[in-house]
Design a protein around this motif. Structure first.
Motif, short mmCIF file in Angstrom:
data_model
loop_
_atom_site.label_atom_id
_atom_site.label_comp_id
_atom_site.label_asym_id
_atom_site.label_seq_id
_atom_site.Cartn_x
_atom_site.Cartn_y
_atom_site.Cartn_z
N MET A 45 0.83 -1.17 0.00
CA MET A 45 0.00 0.00 0.00
C MET A 45 0.88 1.23 0.00
SD MET A 45 -3.03 -0.53 2.69
CE MET A 45 -4.24 -1.76 2.49
N GLY A 46 0.33 2.24 -0.60
CA GLY A 46 1.07 3.49 -0.64
C GLY A 46 0.82 4.33 0.60
N LEU A 47 1.55 5.41 0.67
CA LEU A 47 1.46 6.30 1.82
C LEU A 47 0.07 6.92 1.94
CD1 LEU A 47 2.85 7.68 4.17
CD2 LEU A 47 3.62 9.45 2.59
N ILE A 48 -0.50 7.33 0.82
CA ILE A 48 -1.83 7.96 0.85
C ILE A 48 -2.88 6.97 1.33
CG2 ILE A 48 -3.64 9.00 -0.57
CD1 ILE A 48 -1.40 10.26 -2.25
N SER A 49 -2.85 5.76 0.84
CA SER A 49 -3.85 4.78 1.28
C SER A 49 -3.68 4.44 2.75
CB SER A 49 -3.81 3.52 0.42
OG SER A 49 -2.56 2.89 0.53
N GLU A 50 -2.45 4.41 3.24
CA GLU A 50 -2.21 4.15 4.66
C GLU A 50 -2.80 5.28 5.51
OE1 GLU A 50 -0.92 1.68 6.58
OE2 GLU A 50 -0.87 0.47 4.78
N VAL A 51 -2.64 6.52 5.06
CA VAL A 51 -3.18 7.66 5.81
C VAL A 51 -4.69 7.63 5.78
CG1 VAL A 51 -3.37 10.18 5.82
CG2 VAL A 51 -1.14 9.10 5.49
N LEU A 52 -5.27 7.31 4.62
CA LEU A 52 -6.73 7.27 4.51
C LEU A 52 -7.34 6.12 5.32
CD1 LEU A 52 -7.21 8.08 0.71
CD2 LEU A 52 -7.64 9.59 2.67
N LEU A 53 -6.63 5.02 5.44
CA LEU A 53 -7.14 3.87 6.18
C LEU A 53 -6.77 3.90 7.66
CD1 LEU A 53 -6.46 1.04 3.57
CD2 LEU A 53 -8.66 2.10 4.16
N LEU A 54 -6.05 4.92 8.09
CA LEU A 54 -5.62 5.02 9.48
C LEU A 54 -6.78 4.96 10.48
CD1 LEU A 54 -3.10 5.19 11.19
CD2 LEU A 54 -3.28 7.68 11.10
#
Length: 88
Positions: free
Chosen positions: A1-10
């Motif tokens: 997963m990319g950084l953006i998806s990790e932030v969105l799924l946090l």
């Protein structure tokens, strides 16, 4: 997963962590349930109950069949540790 998806799924991290914990508990419970040493101990307790008159012959036969089926499944699939530490 990319950084953006990790932030969105946090915000869902606790749910994902809870799912992991539940899977680990189920995995351990299944290991204990199919541990041959645990099954043999349950068979011994069942025989003691029969000899003490706590259960009938029919109940003994029914429970023994269930335990022997579990033992067969455990030995067929290699489930359980068989180290005698389960349930202690």
């Amino acid at each position: 997963m990319g950084l953006i998806s990790e932030v969105l799924l946090l915000p869902f991290a606790p749910v994902r962590g809870g799912g992991w914990a539940i899977r680990q508990v189920l995995k351990e419970a299944e290991r204990i349930y199919y541990d041959p040493a645990t099954i043999r101990a349950e068979l011994a307790r069942l025989e003691e109950q029969l000899e003490a008159g706590e259960i009938s012959e029919e109940e003994f036969d029914r429970q023994e069949d269930e335990l022997l089926d579990r033992l067969e499944t455990a030995t067929r699939t290699g489930a359980g540790a068989g180290d005698g530490t389960a349930g202690q």
